[in-house]
Design a protein around this motif. Structure first.
Motif, short mmCIF file in Angstrom:
data_model
loop_
_atom_site.label_atom_id
_atom_site.label_comp_id
_atom_site.label_asym_id
_atom_site.label_seq_id
_atom_site.Cartn_x
_atom_site.Cartn_y
_atom_site.Cartn_z
N GLU A 1 -3.34 16.78 -7.64
CA GLU A 1 -4.28 17.10 -8.64
C GLU A 1 -3.59 17.96 -9.68
O GLU A 1 -3.94 17.89 -10.96
N ARG A 2 -2.78 18.68 -9.21
CA ARG A 2 -2.00 19.82 -10.22
C ARG A 2 -0.81 19.04 -10.98
O ARG A 2 -0.16 19.82 -11.60
N GLY A 3 -0.37 17.87 -10.63
CA GLY A 3 0.61 17.36 -11.26
C GLY A 3 1.94 17.94 -10.57
O GLY A 3 3.17 17.83 -11.32
N LYS A 4 1.65 18.48 -9.41
CA LYS A 4 3.06 19.27 -8.74
C LYS A 4 3.75 18.47 -7.85
O LYS A 4 4.68 19.03 -7.21
N GLY A 5 3.23 17.20 -7.63
CA GLY A 5 3.87 16.42 -6.43
C GLY A 5 3.09 15.12 -6.17
O GLY A 5 1.84 15.10 -6.86
N HIS A 6 3.49 14.36 -5.43
CA HIS A 6 2.61 13.24 -4.90
C HIS A 6 3.19 12.90 -3.53
O HIS A 6 4.38 13.09 -3.15
N LYS A 7 2.23 12.30 -2.98
CA LYS A 7 2.64 11.51 -1.51
C LYS A 7 3.79 10.79 -1.60
O LYS A 7 3.61 9.94 -2.71
N THR A 8 4.49 10.48 -0.51
CA THR A 8 5.49 9.32 -0.75
C THR A 8 5.81 8.81 0.70
O THR A 8 5.48 9.71 1.65
N VAL A 9 6.57 7.67 0.96
CA VAL A 9 6.94 7.38 2.11
C VAL A 9 8.50 7.14 1.68
O VAL A 9 8.86 6.73 0.77
N ASN A 10 9.34 7.53 2.68
CA ASN A 10 10.74 7.77 2.52
C ASN A 10 11.43 6.90 3.73
O ASN A 10 10.86 6.79 4.75
N PHE A 11 12.40 6.01 3.41
CA PHE A 11 13.10 5.21 4.46
C PHE A 11 14.58 5.63 4.64
O PHE A 11 15.31 6.15 3.58
N ARG A 12 14.92 5.58 5.78
CA ARG A 12 16.34 5.98 5.86
C ARG A 12 17.10 4.73 5.59
O ARG A 12 18.51 4.97 5.10
N LEU A 13 16.60 3.61 5.87
CA LEU A 13 17.21 2.42 5.63
C LEU A 13 17.90 2.16 4.30
O LEU A 13 17.15 2.57 3.35
N ARG A 14 19.00 1.69 4.07
CA ARG A 14 19.52 1.38 2.76
C ARG A 14 19.91 -0.08 2.68
O ARG A 14 20.10 -0.63 3.68
N ASP A 15 19.94 -0.38 1.46
CA ASP A 15 20.22 -1.82 1.19
C ASP A 15 21.72 -2.05 1.80
O ASP A 15 22.42 -1.45 2.17
N TRP A 16 21.87 -3.47 2.28
CA TRP A 16 22.89 -3.95 2.92
C TRP A 16 23.92 -4.36 2.11
O TRP A 16 23.84 -5.24 1.00
N ASN A 17 25.15 -3.50 2.03
CA ASN A 17 26.28 -3.69 1.30
C ASN A 17 26.91 -4.96 1.85
O ASN A 17 27.68 -4.80 2.97
#
Ligand code: ANZ
Ligand code: ZN
Ligand code: ZN
Length: 858
Positions: A408-424
Motif C-alpha cells: 500500500e505504501r509503495g515500499k515493496g510487494h509480495k513475490t515468489v522466488n525460485f532457486r531453479l535457474r534456466d538450463w545452460n
C-alpha cells in the motif's frame, strides 16, 4: 544331458532373434505397457551396474508380456559426449568410429544377456536422423522464447573445457570430474527456459505417486519455491533504491543493516570516491576468487566489509549501514538482503563479528527476550514486538498483513522466488548436436531455416591434441552464408548438452523410423507415457528433471499429449564390492589377488569398505567373465536374488556359485525325469488328491500366487525366487525317489515342474525355454500366459483337536487337516494352556486318538 549354459543360451538367443520374438507393434485393441531402462553411454563394455539395471527391466518386461500386455521394451545409446572425444585423442581415432564400434560391442553383450529388446527401435543420439529433430525443436523453442542466448557468469570446468549447467555442478565441482572445482566465467551461452515451467513441474510432483519420495523431495528442493516479498530500501543520501528479497517480511522492523553480494553492480558505484573504496574493492576481489560453493558453505566464516554508505529502513526510517558480505548470493533473489540479526542465525553471527545493532521484533509466546542477553538468533514462531501497528500479532499471521502494508505504501510487494535457474545447454565441445543458428555480420543471429536441417556435425575434422572443440577451426563447418542476406556469416560452434538428447529419446522409441517430423503423434500417443522407468538415483535432478521439462515443451508444441514422461520410477541401488589394496601396489583388481596376497609382491591384502564398483577403486567384476564362466542366466539370477532392486547389491562370489548350483538342480529335476514328466499332462484339478500330493499342489499354487504378487506389486524378485526355490525343494523330495510310472503323483509333479519353469522364465529365460521345449511345449515361454493360481487349491481344511492333561480337557484348537499325529503331539506339548497344567512335571506319555484328541500324561 549336462546343463551347458553357453550352448543353449546362444541357441535360444539366435532363435528368438530369427523369429522376431521381441518385435512389437502398436495395437489399439490391446493394453500397452511401456517399460524403459535408462539408456547407456556407449563406453565400450557393459558393467555390472548395467547388467543389474537391465536385468530388472527385462524381468518386468517379460512378466508383463506374459500377463497379456503389449509391451514396448526398447534400447539405444546416449551416444554424444566428452569421453568419446578424449578417447579419440588418446587412441588416435575418431569419436564417431570409437562410439559406433563401442555400440556394436555393447550390443553384442546385451544380446548375450538375453534381454528382450526390440532392436528394430534402436536409437543412437549421435545419428543425424535423431538430432535433426532436436534441432527442429530448438528452432521452435527459439521462436517461442523458450531458448535464448545470454551473456552471464557460467560454470566452467577446465577439464571438460566447457560450460556446465547448474545441475552438473556438485559440491562446487564438475559432476564428471569430481575433484575439479568449477570456475565462474563470463560467457555467451544458450539457455532453455526451464524456469517457465518451474511452477507446473513443482505442482505436478504431488501427483507423481509412482515415484520414490526421495527423488521428488530432491526435485522440489532443487526448484526451491519461496513465497516472500521484495522490499525497497531507499539509500540515505541519494534517490537510489535497493531491493531485497526476503521470506520474512514479518521481521522488517528488526532489519538493522543490509548486505550486498560482492558481484552486485551497485557495490562499485556506491563506494566510488569514498575512503572505504579500496578496502571494499579488495574484499570483493578476494571473495570472488573463492569458489562460490566454498564461499557460501555453512562451515565458511561469515565475512564482510562496510561500504561507507547507509540506507533507510522503510518502516522505521532508521539509518542502517550497508555491507558487502560473502554469504550473499548474486544470482538468488535480488542479490541483496536485509539483515535481521535477532531472528536469523547467519545475520546474528555477522552482527556480533562487526558490532552491529540488534533489535528484537519477535518474542516467544511465554516470555520476554532482550537483544543484550541473546546468545543466538530466536528463529521460532512468536509475538511481534517493536513492530509499530503490528505489535501483539502472531508473526506468521502478520506475514500477509505486513506484505500488504508495504504494498500500500509503495515500499515493496509480495513475490515468489525460485532457486531453479534456466538450463545452460551450450557446450564448447565437438561431439554433440550442433546448435542450429548462424551469425551474420549484417543481420545478427539468424536461425538455420527448417529446410536446411539437419546441421550435420562434420566427421572429417582434426581433433585438437589438447582437447577443445575443433569446430571453430574448421572452415568447412563454421563459415556459412546468411540465410537472410546471403552475406558472409559464421555458424554457431557450440553444441548442445547431451542431456537434451536424453530428454526425449523415450518419445522417439515410439517412432524411430519417422522421417516426416519430430514425432509421429499417433504412435507416440499410443505408447507414451513410459509406464515403468528404471535407472539410477544419480539422475534425480539431472535427466529426470530435464525430461519433465522437455516433455512439457513438446506437449506445448503439439507433439505429445502427456504432461509427464514417466508414470512409475524405480531407482535401483548400486552394485558394491569390497575394496582390496596392497600396501605397495595400491588398489587391486580381484584377479590381482591370490589367497589374500598381492600376486605381484606377495604382501598381505588390506580389505577395505564395500563401495560402489568403480574402475578407479578396481573393485569391479567384469560381467563378460561371469557370462563366459556361468552363462547369462546365472548372472541374471544372482543380480535379482541378492537383494531387492531399490537396495544396494553387495557382490559376493559365493552368491554367484549358489545361483549356478540352483539352476543345475532345476536342470536335473527336469532332465532326470524327462520321460515320466513328458508322458503326463499337468494335473487338471479333477481327480481327488490325498495327503502329500494335496500339499504339493497347494505349494505349487501358493508359489504362483506369491511370485505373481512379489513381481506385480513390489518388484521383489528376491523373495519371488526364494519361493520358487522352496517349491523346487518340495518337488525334489518326490523326485529323488521317483514314483513308479502311472502313479497319480505324476500329473501333480508335472504341474509343479511346469510352474517352476514358467515362474522362473522372466528371470532365467534360456534354461527355462530349453526345459520347456524338452517337456514338449511348442509355444515360446514369452508367449505363454502367466499362470493363475487356483484359490481352491490353497484352502486348507481344518479340524478341531482337543488337548487333555491327565484326561482333563485343557484346550481346544482349530488345526490344518493335513497335520500328522507327530505334528499334533508337538503342538500339544508346546501349547501354553497344556504347559500350565503340566507345570514342569516330567511327561510320562502322549497319546493321540484318531487325530482328534491329544492326552498328555504326567
Ligand atoms: C530477512 C530474514 C529474516 C530472512 C529472518 C530470513 C530470516 P529461501 O527460503 O531460501 O528463499 N536471502 C535472500 N536472498 C539471498 C541471497 N541472494 N543470498 C543469500 N541469502 C539470501 O531464503 C530466503 C531468505 O534468504 C531471505 O529471507 C533472506 O534472508 C535470505 F529472520 O530476509 B531473509
Ligand atoms: Zn569436467
Ligand atoms: Zn545476413
Amino acid at each position: 544331458m549336462k546343463y551347458n549354459p553357453q550352448d543353449l543360451e546362444v541357441k535360444w538367443q539366435e532363435r528368438w532373434e530369427r523369429e522376431g520374438l521381441f518385435k512389437v507393434a502398436e495395437d489399439p485393441s490391446r493394453e500397452k505397457y511401456y517399460l524403459l531402462e535408462m539408456f547407456p553411454y556407449p563406453s565400450g563394455k557393459i558393467h555390472m551396474g548395467h547388467v543389474r539395471n537391465y536385468t530388472i527391466g527385462d524381468v518386468v518386461a517379460r512378466y508383463k508380456r506374459m500377463s497379456g500386455k503389449n509391451v514396448l521394451h526398447p534400447m539405444g545409446w546416449d551416444a554424444f559426449g566428452l569421453p568419446a572425444e578424449n578417447a579419440a585423442i588418446e587412441n588416435d581415432t575418431h569419436p564417431a568410429r570409437w562410439t559406433y564400434s563401442n555400440i556394436e560391442a555393447m550390443k553384442t553383450q546385451l544380446k548375450r544377456m538375453g534381454f528382450s529388446y526390440d532392436w528394430n527401435r534402436e536409437i543412437a543420439t549421435c545419428d543425424p536422423s535423431y538430432y535433426r529433430w532436436e534441432q527442429l525443436v530448438f528452432l521452435k523453442m527459439l521462436e517461442k522464447g523458450l531458448a535464448y542466448k545470454k551473456r552471464t557468469l557460467v560454470n566452467w570446468c577446465p577439464k571438460c573445457q566447457s560450460v556446465l549447467a547448474n545441475e552438473q555442478v556438485e559440491n562446487g565441482c564438475c559432476w564428471r570430474h569430481t575433484d575439479q572445482e568449477v570456475v565462474l566465467k563470463e560467457m555467451d551461452s544458450w539457455f532453455l527456459r526451464i524456469t517457465a515451467y518451474a511452477d507446473e513441474i513443482l505442482d505436478a510432483c504431488d501427483r507423481l505417486t509412482g515415484w520414490p519420495e526421495r527423488v521428488l523431495t530432491m526435485q522440489r528442493n532443487w526448484i526451491g519455491k519461496s513465497y516472500g516479498a521484495i522490499i525497497r530500501f531507499p539509500m540515505a543520501d541519494s534517490d537510489e533504491v535497493i531491493e531485497v528479497f526476503t521470506t520474512r517480511q514479518d521481521t522488517v522492523f528488526g532489519a538493522t543493516f543490509l548486505c550486498f553480494a560482492p558481484e552486485h553492480p551497485m557495490v562499485r558505484e556506491m563506494v566510488k570516491g569514498l575512503p572505504e573504496e579500496p578496502e571494499v574493492l579488495a574484499f570483493v576481489e578476494k571473495t570472488l576468487k573463492m569458489e562460490k560453493y566454498m564461499r557460501t558453505a555453512d562451515f565458511t566464516a561469515k565475512e564482510g566489509v562496510f561500504t561507507g554508505r547507509y540506507c533507510l529502513n522503510p518502516v522505521t526510517g532508521d539509518r542502517i549501514p550497508i555491507y558487502v558480505a560473502n554469504f550473499v548470493l548474486f544470482d538468488y533473489g535480488t542479490g541483496a538482503i536485509m539483515a535481521v540479526p535477532t531472528h536469523d542465525q547467519r545475520d546474528f553471527e555477522f552482527a556480533k563479528k562487526y558490532g552491529l545493532p540488534l533489535k528484537v521484533v519477535i518474542r516467544p509466546p511465554d516470555r520476554e527476550i532482550s537483544a543484550e542477553t541473546m546468545t543466538e538468533a530466536y528463529v521460532d514462531e512468536g509475538i511481534l514486538v517493536h513492530s509499530g501497528p503490528f505489535d501483539g500479532q502472531g508473526n506468521l499471521e502478520a506475514l500477509e498483513r505486513i506484505a500488504e502494508y508495504l504494498e500500500e505504501r509503495g515500499k515493496g510487494h509480495k513475490t515468489v522466488n525460485f532457486r531453479l535457474r534456466d538450463w545452460n545447454i551450450s557446450r564448447q565441445r565437438y561431439w554433440g548436436a550442433p546448435i542450429p543458428v548462424i551469425y551474420c555480420e549484417a543481420c545478427g543471429m539468424v536461425p538455420v531455416p527448417e529446410e536446411d536441417l539437419p546441421v550435420v556435425l562434420p566427421l572429417d575434422v582434426n581433433m585438437r591434441p589438447n582437447g577443445g572443440s575443433p569446430l571453430p577451426f574448421e572452415p568447412s563447418f563454421c563459415e556459412a552464408t546468411c540465410p537472410k542476406c546471403k552475406g558472409k556469416a559464421r555458424r554457431e560452434t557450440d553444441t548442445m548438452d547431451t542431456f537434451v538428447e536424453s530428454s526425449w529419446y523415450f518419445d522417439r522409441y515410439a517412432c524411430p523410423d519417422y522421417d516426416q517430423g519430430v514425432l509421429d503423434t499417433g504412435r507416440v500417443a499410443y505408447w507414451m507415457p513410459v509406464d515403468q522407468y528404471i535407472g539410477g538415483i544419480e539422475h534425480a535432478i539431472l535427466h529426470l528433471l530435464y525430461s519433465r521439462f522437455y516433455t512439457r515443451v513438446l506437449r506445448d508444441l503439439g507433439y505429445l499429449s502427456v504432461d509427464e514422461p514417466f508414470t512409475n520410477l524405480l531407482t535401483q541401488g548400486m552394485v558394491c564390492k569390497e575394496i582390496q589394496s596392497c600396501p605397495q601396489h595400491g588398489y587391486l583388481y580381484p584377479y590381482e589377488v591370490e589367497d589374500g596376497r598381492c600376486r605381484r609382491c606377495g604382501s598381505e591384502i588390506v580389505t577395505g569398505n564395500t563401495l560402489k564398483m568403480s574402475k578407479s577403486k578396481k573393485n569391479v567384476v567384469d560381467p563378460q567373465v561371469l557370462i563366459d564362466q556361468y552363462g547369462a542366466d546365472t548372472v541374471r539370477m544372482f543380480c535379482l536374488f541378492a537383494s531387492p532392486p531399490e537396495r544396494d547389491l553387495e557382490w559376493n562370489d559365493q552368491g554367484v556359485e549358489g545361483s549356478y548350483r540352483f539352476l543345475n538342480r532345476v536342470w536335473r529335476l527336469v532332465v532326470d525325469n524327462l520321460d515320466a514328466l513328458r508322458g503326463v499332462s499337468a494335473y487338471d484339478g479333477k481327480a481327488p488328491l490325498e495327503g502329500g500330493l494335496k500339499d504339493l499342489r497347494r505349494k505349487t499354487h501358493w508359489t504362483i500366487r506369491k511370485v505373481s504378487s512379489d513381481v506385480e506389486d513390489r518388484f521383489h524378485f528376491n523373495t519371488a525366487i526364494a519361493a520358487v526355490m522352496e517349491l523346487v525343494n518340495d518337488l525334489g523330495s518326490f523326485l529323488n525317489d521317483p514314483p513308479p510310472p502311472g502313479d497319480p503323483a505324476w500329473p501333480v509333479l508335472r504341474e509343479g515342474v511346469d510352474a517352476v519353469i514358467v515362474l522362473l522364465s522372466p528371470v532365467v529365460p534360456h534354461i527355462t525355454e530349453e526345459l520347456w521345449h524338452r517337456l514338449g511345449h511348442e509355444t515360446p515361454l514369452l508367449e505363454t500366459p502367466w499362470p493363475a493360481y487356483d484359490p481352491d487349491a490353497l484352502t486348507v481344511e481344518s479340524r478341531l483337536v482337543v488337548f487333555q492333561v491327565n484326561g482333563k480337557v485343557r484346550n481346544r484348537r482349530e488345526v490344518p487337516a493335513s497335520l500328522t499325529d507327530g505334528d499334533l503331539k508337538e503342538m500339544a506339548l508346546a501349547d501354553e494352556r497344556v504347559q500350565q497344567f503340566v507345570a514342569g512335571k516330567p511327561v510320562k506319555k502322549v497319546v493321540v486318538v484318531q487325530g482328534k484328541l491329544v492326552n498328555v500324561v504326567v
